[in-house]
Design an enzyme around this catalytic site. Structure first.
Site, PDB file in Angstrom:
ATOM      1  N   TYR A 158       0.933  -1.422   0.043  1.00 17.32           N
ATOM      2  CA  TYR A 158       0.033  -0.007   0.134  1.00 17.32           C
ATOM      3  C   TYR A 158       0.879   1.341   0.138  1.00 17.32           C
ATOM      4  O   TYR A 158       0.723   2.131  -0.669  1.00 17.32           O
ATOM      5  CB  TYR A 158      -1.012  -0.063   1.374  1.00 17.32           C
ATOM      6  CG  TYR A 158      -1.779   1.177   1.417  1.00 17.32           C
ATOM      7  CD1 TYR A 158      -2.839   1.546   0.909  1.00 17.32           C
ATOM      8  CD2 TYR A 158      -1.277   2.294   2.494  1.00 17.32           C
ATOM      9  CE1 TYR A 158      -3.710   2.823   0.985  1.00 17.32           C
ATOM     10  CE2 TYR A 158      -2.219   3.383   2.719  1.00 17.32           C
ATOM     11  CZ  TYR A 158      -3.110   3.643   1.970  1.00 17.32           C
ATOM     12  OH  TYR A 158      -3.775   4.771   2.067  1.00 17.32           O
ATOM     13  N   LYS A 162       1.047   4.154  -3.004  1.00 17.96           N
ATOM     14  CA  LYS A 162       0.822   5.350  -2.600  1.00 17.96           C
ATOM     15  C   LYS A 162       1.948   6.301  -3.097  1.00 17.96           C
ATOM     16  O   LYS A 162       1.835   7.334  -3.544  1.00 17.96           O
ATOM     17  CB  LYS A 162       0.527   5.623  -1.237  1.00 17.96           C
ATOM     18  CG  LYS A 162      -0.922   5.172  -0.799  1.00 17.96           C
ATOM     19  CD  LYS A 162      -2.157   5.748  -1.775  1.00 17.96           C
ATOM     20  CE  LYS A 162      -3.419   5.241  -1.265  1.00 17.96           C
ATOM     21  NZ  LYS A 162      -4.666   5.976  -2.038  1.00 17.96           N
TER      22      LYS A 162
END
Length: 265
Positions: A158, A162
């Site tokens: 994640y 990002k």
């Protein structure tokens, strides 16, 4: 229709897509754009029990799995056909449960990266074909995270996605100007419908909030208002920017250690 709240920038008649707009931060974003006078479409993999509302209207729902490039194209074309244009895309859909980086399956990691990085790329490509032919161009807003700016243990894929989303923001802004502006919002520690899954007990949340300069976690409306600004004419010369909405940021650990071991004066 004019917007109801005079403190909001006017988005009258603008066609807006908010991915993941049926719950959490995305729902706040969708409602804020509706209040500001926009036509709003939200998407998710399944329809919600109730759609976001604002300004006496509700959002249009279109089913979409943002991990699929073809589903992204279908979403954008459906919204474009319904509203006649596409002015704003808010790439909000994302997230990840905790996972051990050493043992997590390749399938899990690929799904997380698809949700948080390649999905926004596919959607941006799809809206570009609409925005590029409009005299008014368009605005793309990527909802990123502090996890993309500092280590993200237990959410490594994640955080990496990002970080990639922030890089993508700058690259697209360079490539697609002047017609299409592309910006990112870096969300800090946020209160959501599932805050406990991210931060633990209420006591833990209170202690985390107390470490931030503004002494609270972020709320959905904080991100929504930042998105309205970036989409509005007030940000006409803002592109390739990263707007950090994190209450001043998390203090570095060394300060806490120094304070605990400081010699009393």
């Amino acid at each position: 229709m004019r917007h109801i709240n005079s403190h909001l920038p006017s988005m009258d008649g603008q066609a807006v897509i908010v991915t993941g707009g049926t719950k959490g931060i995305g729902r706040h974003i969708a409602s804020a754009f509706l209040e500001a006078g926009a036509l709003v479409a939200v998407c998710a993999r399944s329809a919600p029990d109730a759609l976001p509302e604002g300004g006496g209207r509700e959002a249009l729902f279109v089913q979409c799995d943002v991990r699929s490039a073809s589903s992204c194209r279908d979403l954008v074309d459906t919204v474009g056909a319904a509203f006649g244009r596409v002015d704003v895309l808010v790439n909000n859909a994302g997230g990840s449960p905790p996972a051990d980086a050493a043992t997590v399956s390749p399938r899990f990691s690929e799904a997380i990266i698809a949700l948080n990085l390649t999905g926004p790329l596919h959607l941006s490509q799809a809206v570009h074909s609409w925005m590029d032919k409009q005299d008014t161009g368009g605005s793309i807003i990527n909802i990123a995270s502090v996890a993309g700016q500092r280590p993200a243990p237990s959410t490594a894929a994640y955080g990496a996605a990002k970080a990639g989303l922030l890089s993508l923001t700058g690259s697209l802004a360079q490539e697609w100007g002047p017609g299409v502006r592309v910006n990112a919002i870096v969300a800090g520690l946020m209160e959501t419908e599932q805050t406990e899954l991210s931060y633990g007990s209420q006591q833990a949340q209170d202690e985390l909030a107390a470490t931030l300069p503004l002494r609270r976690m972020g709320r959905g409306q904080d991100i929504a208002q930042a998105a309205l600004y970036l989409a509005s004419p007030m940000a006409a010369f803002v592109s390739g920017a990263t707007l950090e909405v994190h209450g001043g940021g998390e203090p570095p650990l060394f300060l806490n250690i120094m304070q605990r071991h400081a010699t009393p004066s």
